[in-house]
Design a protein around this motif. Structure first.
Motif, PDB file in Angstrom:
ATOM      1  N   THR A 130       0.830  -1.212   0.000  1.00  0.00           N
ATOM      2  CA  THR A 130       0.000   0.000   0.000  1.00  0.00           C
ATOM      3  C   THR A 130       0.858   1.252   0.000  1.00  0.00           C
ATOM      4  O   THR A 130       0.544   2.233  -0.685  1.00  0.00           O
ATOM      5  CB  THR A 130      -0.920   0.003   1.236  1.00  0.00           C
ATOM      6  OG1 THR A 130      -1.710  -1.185   1.235  1.00  0.00           O
ATOM      7  CG2 THR A 130      -1.832   1.209   1.227  1.00  0.00           C
ATOM      8  N   GLU A 131       1.948   1.228   0.768  1.00  0.00           N
ATOM      9  CA  GLU A 131       2.826   2.391   0.833  1.00  0.00           C
ATOM     10  C   GLU A 131       3.475   2.664  -0.523  1.00  0.00           C
ATOM     11  O   GLU A 131       3.606   3.812  -0.953  1.00  0.00           O
ATOM     12  CB  GLU A 131       3.905   2.165   1.897  1.00  0.00           C
ATOM     13  CG  GLU A 131       4.860   3.333   2.106  1.00  0.00           C
ATOM     14  CD  GLU A 131       4.175   4.557   2.667  1.00  0.00           C
ATOM     15  OE1 GLU A 131       4.733   5.655   2.519  1.00  0.00           O
ATOM     16  OE2 GLU A 131       3.069   4.409   3.249  1.00  0.00           O
ATOM     17  N   LEU A 185      -9.690  12.781  -0.898  1.00  0.00           N
ATOM     18  CA  LEU A 185      -8.355  13.109  -1.418  1.00  0.00           C
ATOM     19  C   LEU A 185      -8.465  14.366  -2.274  1.00  0.00           C
ATOM     20  O   LEU A 185      -9.416  14.524  -3.044  1.00  0.00           O
ATOM     21  CB  LEU A 185      -7.794  11.941  -2.237  1.00  0.00           C
ATOM     22  CG  LEU A 185      -6.384  12.095  -2.818  1.00  0.00           C
ATOM     23  CD1 LEU A 185      -5.671  10.750  -2.815  1.00  0.00           C
ATOM     24  CD2 LEU A 185      -6.436  12.619  -4.255  1.00  0.00           C
ATOM     25  N   LEU A 196       1.029   7.054  -6.332  1.00  0.00           N
ATOM     26  CA  LEU A 196      -0.119   7.940  -6.517  1.00  0.00           C
ATOM     27  C   LEU A 196       0.203   9.360  -6.077  1.00  0.00           C
ATOM     28  O   LEU A 196      -0.149  10.333  -6.756  1.00  0.00           O
ATOM     29  CB  LEU A 196      -1.319   7.410  -5.731  1.00  0.00           C
ATOM     30  CG  LEU A 196      -2.606   8.246  -5.800  1.00  0.00           C
ATOM     31  CD1 LEU A 196      -3.096   8.356  -7.227  1.00  0.00           C
ATOM     32  CD2 LEU A 196      -3.676   7.646  -4.900  1.00  0.00           C
ATOM     33  N   SER A 197       0.895   9.492  -4.927  1.00  0.00           N
ATOM     34  CA  SER A 197       1.249  10.809  -4.435  1.00  0.00           C
ATOM     35  C   SER A 197       2.183  11.526  -5.394  1.00  0.00           C
ATOM     36  O   SER A 197       2.045  12.732  -5.630  1.00  0.00           O
ATOM     37  CB  SER A 197       1.901  10.686  -3.058  1.00  0.00           C
ATOM     38  OG  SER A 197       2.316  11.932  -2.577  1.00  0.00           O
ATOM     39  N   GLU A 218       2.188   1.841  -3.475  1.00  0.00           N
ATOM     40  CA  GLU A 218       1.149   2.397  -4.350  1.00  0.00           C
ATOM     41  C   GLU A 218       0.833   3.838  -3.966  1.00  0.00           C
ATOM     42  O   GLU A 218       0.585   4.690  -4.828  1.00  0.00           O
ATOM     43  CB  GLU A 218      -0.115   1.538  -4.267  1.00  0.00           C
ATOM     44  CG  GLU A 218       0.059   0.132  -4.821  1.00  0.00           C
ATOM     45  CD  GLU A 218       0.421   0.159  -6.302  1.00  0.00           C
ATOM     46  OE1 GLU A 218      -0.102   1.043  -7.013  1.00  0.00           O
ATOM     47  OE2 GLU A 218       1.230  -0.685  -6.730  1.00  0.00           O
ATOM     48  N   ARG A 219       0.830   4.106  -2.648  1.00  0.00           N
ATOM     49  CA  ARG A 219       0.535   5.467  -2.207  1.00  0.00           C
ATOM     50  C   ARG A 219       1.600   6.448  -2.684  1.00  0.00           C
ATOM     51  O   ARG A 219       1.287   7.571  -3.097  1.00  0.00           O
ATOM     52  CB  ARG A 219       0.453   5.505  -0.680  1.00  0.00           C
ATOM     53  CG  ARG A 219      -0.064   6.828  -0.122  1.00  0.00           C
ATOM     54  CD  ARG A 219       0.142   6.906   1.372  1.00  0.00           C
ATOM     55  NE  ARG A 219       1.558   6.931   1.711  1.00  0.00           N
ATOM     56  CZ  ARG A 219       2.324   8.023   1.642  1.00  0.00           C
ATOM     57  NH1 ARG A 219       1.808   9.166   1.226  1.00  0.00           N
ATOM     58  NH2 ARG A 219       3.601   7.959   1.980  1.00  0.00           N
ATOM     59  N   ARG A 220       2.854   6.013  -2.618  1.00  0.00           N
ATOM     60  CA  ARG A 220       3.927   6.896  -3.090  1.00  0.00           C
ATOM     61  C   ARG A 220       3.810   7.150  -4.585  1.00  0.00           C
ATOM     62  O   ARG A 220       4.034   8.270  -5.053  1.00  0.00           O
ATOM     63  CB  ARG A 220       5.284   6.269  -2.764  1.00  0.00           C
ATOM     64  CG  ARG A 220       5.618   6.291  -1.263  1.00  0.00           C
ATOM     65  CD  ARG A 220       6.947   5.620  -0.993  1.00  0.00           C
ATOM     66  NE  ARG A 220       7.270   5.640   0.428  1.00  0.00           N
ATOM     67  CZ  ARG A 220       8.324   5.037   0.953  1.00  0.00           C
ATOM     68  NH1 ARG A 220       9.161   4.352   0.163  1.00  0.00           N
ATOM     69  NH2 ARG A 220       8.545   5.099   2.267  1.00  0.00           N
TER      70      ARG A 220
END
Length: 608
Positions: free
Chosen positions: A259-260, A288, A266-267, A262-264
């Protein structure tokens, strides 16, 4: 995480529950045991005394039924003798009462022999003889404040009641024994509870230690630390729970890492996007928002989270969240004010799971303010050019048609028509030249021929040229410095700038008015100004005075031959020199147009 209070700790709760269970059990046992023991002791005490009273009753019946001679002892004396032998430590007093007169025949209390022969008044004595059954009660002795047992037993001879025996016994000893037993029981209970508490603490530790470890691990997981593991203390249910918890920790670590990542991603994507992005949940609440979207909407990212998207976009009055889910085209969001134009375009996309269930909405915002402004200016420019060209062409066609129809033969009309045609032709030529000039200014390969010029002399010559050729009665006033000021300019372009500005000043100056020319020196620039005493410019029109084809008084401008491009060209050329141009005006009092040019004092010294 908030620290758990001492009395809310599961460890303390285990001990308290364990101790309370033991306490309740012992209390139940104690109450039952004490009650039964008290009943037994009291019953035994009363039974032993009743047996003695029954024996005494038998002897008294014999004495009362005996026939006596004058030589024999009296009944009272025989009864006194019997009662003397009946005296004991637990018995305070025994009295014998006759039935008919309720006369006291005798008492065992040697210090109370004065009551013999008196009448008994106690209600229990009368009740025992009337009801022919024992009457007993436990009361408090008012003198000693100890408990005593009162017993009245009827004396029967056959079926006839001939009297009663009244007994007063000290039953306090029984309760003293019970008090001693209760003290022993309470002490034993306290010792048992202390031992139970110690054992409870040890037992609770075996249960709460792995739970405490799991709590610490859960707190560490909440902070993002998945490296710890819970120690397994045994193979029981808690041990199985610890093993499961460790497996869960491992799974969460793997899921969190994915998840981290993917979050990075996406971010990173959202951070580098120039478009604004807003995501919502299935109820339309913002979950978001990236920085461009927050900047576009002029909001804080923290304050808009969980806010409905229709409220964020100010669509409550026109659209619901369900409408946005069904929206196929983009929406134009106009946030323009009276002073500033601001337009956004919003495109919506539904977030759906594989099952088709709507999980949220994605909104992409584009700032189309400049695009709309350019389109509006383009449309206005085309409309203005078309209008400016159509007016002289229409006039020329009308006059040329008149000449073709024979007006050329009229010696008075023909020259006038030809003059008008020539004037309109020159007007079109000026318009086309101005458009060509603007086109050159807009091109990327536009170049200027810069050279150092004494701007005071240059400005003075331009003013002289206008002063000699002016037709109306206008006074020129000059406020120019005496010393030379050298600046690097393109003389042709700057001549056109001054020509356009001074021409406007003369056009709108009244007869007898004054036009003022001035130059001021600043640290790194010079400021040239041209002021008139004309009608001025309304406050709401000042911001557009340098727009192409914009004229405050269009009718008067066309009458005076203006194209509406003079100040636009002046602005472009001044900006090309690295300067700035602006206007200050008061309606009815006049207008001042000023422009600045870069200026270096060191250059002045070299030329001097």
């Amino acid at each position: 995480m908030k620290k758990v209070g001492f009395f809310r700790s599961i460890h303390v709760k285990f001990v308290i529950i364990y101790v309370l269970l033991i306490l309740v059990a012992m209390q139940i046992i104690g109450v039952y045991f004490v009650k039964q023991l008290e009943e037994t002791l009291r019953t035994n005490f009363q039974t032993s005394l009743k047996e003695r009273v029954n024996l005494l009753t038998y002897n008294i019946v014999e004495e009362m039924g005996k026939e006596r001679t004058p030589e024999d002892p009296t009944l009272e004396e025989d009864i006194k003798k019997l009662l003397r032998d009946f005296d004991a430590g637990d018995i305070s007093e025994v009295r014998v009462i006759e039935n008919r007169s309720l006369k006291i025949l005798g008492t065992s209390n040697q210090s109370n022999q004065g009551v013999v022969g008196q009448r008994a008044t106690e209600l229990r004595i009368k009740q025992s003889m009337v009801l022919e059954e024992d009457q007993s009660a436990i009361k408090i002795d008012p003198q000693t404040e100890h408990r005593i047992w009162l017993l009245s037993t009827p004396i029967k001879s056959g079926k006839k009641v001939i009297g009663a025996i009244d007994l007063v016994a000290k039953i306090e000893n029984v309760f003293e024994q019970m008090k001693t037993i209760n003290t022993i029981f309470a002490t034993g209970t306290g010792i048992a509870l202390s031992i139970t508490a110690v054992l409870g603490i040890l037992l609770a530790q075996t249960i709460t230690r792995p739970i405490a470890d799991m709590k610490k691990q859960a707190q560490a997981m909440a902070k993002g630390n998945f490296s710890r593991k819970v120690k397994v203390y045994g193979n029981d249910e808690i041990g199985a729970l610890a093993v499961t918890f460790n497996n869960l920790t491992k799974k969460l670590q793997e899921a969190q890492a994915g998840t981290e990542g993917e979050r990075r991603k996406l971010s990173s994507v959202l951070s580098y996007m120039t478009d604004g992005v807003i995501a919502t949940d299935r109820k339309g609440r913002v979950i978001l928002i990236n920085e461009p979207a927050a900047d576009m909407l002029n909001v804080s990212r923290e304050t808009v989270l969980s806010q409905p998207i229709v409220s964020l976009l100010s669509l409550e009055d026109t659209n619901s969240f369900e409408d946005l889910l069904e929206e196929k085209d983009s929406l134009i969001l106009d946030y323009s004010t009276k002073t500033e134009r601001y337009i956004l375009r919003a495109n919506f996309s539904i977030i759906q799971k594989e099952t088709g269930f709507v999980n949220g909405l994605i909104c992409v915002l584009h700032d189309i303010t400049e695009q709309e402004k350019v389109d509006a200016e383009r449309r206005e420019f085309v409309a203005n050019v078309s209008h400016e060209l159509r007016t002289p062409l229409t006039t020329m066609r009308s006059y040329l048609e008149a000449l073709a129809d024979g007006a050329w033969q009229d010696a008075e009309i023909a020259p006038n028509f030809l003059d008008v045609t020539r004037t309109e032709t020159e007007r079109m030529i000026r318009l086309v030249n101005d458009l060509l000039q603007l086109s050159k200014m807009d091109s990327t390969d536009y170049k200027m021929n810069l050279e150092w010029v004494n701007f005071v002399d240059f400005y003075d010559r331009i003013i002289d040229r206008f002063e000699m050729s002016k037709e109306q009665n206008v006074i020129f006033k000059r406020k120019l410095p005496k010393q030379a000021i050298f600046v690097e300019i393109d003389e042709d372009k700057m001549t056109q700038v001054l020509y356009n500005i001074i021409s406007n000043a003369l056009k709108y100056s009244p007869e007898g008015g004054q036009v003022t020319f001035s130059i001021k020196e600043k640290e790194d620039r010079i400021i040239a100004s041209i002021s008139d005493q004309g009608v001025g410019i309304p406050k709401e029109n000042i911001g557009r005075i340098f727009d192409r084809f914009y004229r405050v008084d269009k009718a008067r401008a066309r009458k005076l031959g203006g194209t509406g491009l003079g100040l636009a060209i002046a602005k472009e050329m001044v900006n090309a020199h690295g300067g700035d141009i602006w206007v200050t005006s008061a309606e009815g009092k006049g207008t001042r147009i000023s422009f600045s040019l870069p200026y270096e004092r060191s250059e002045e010294d070299e030329w001097s």
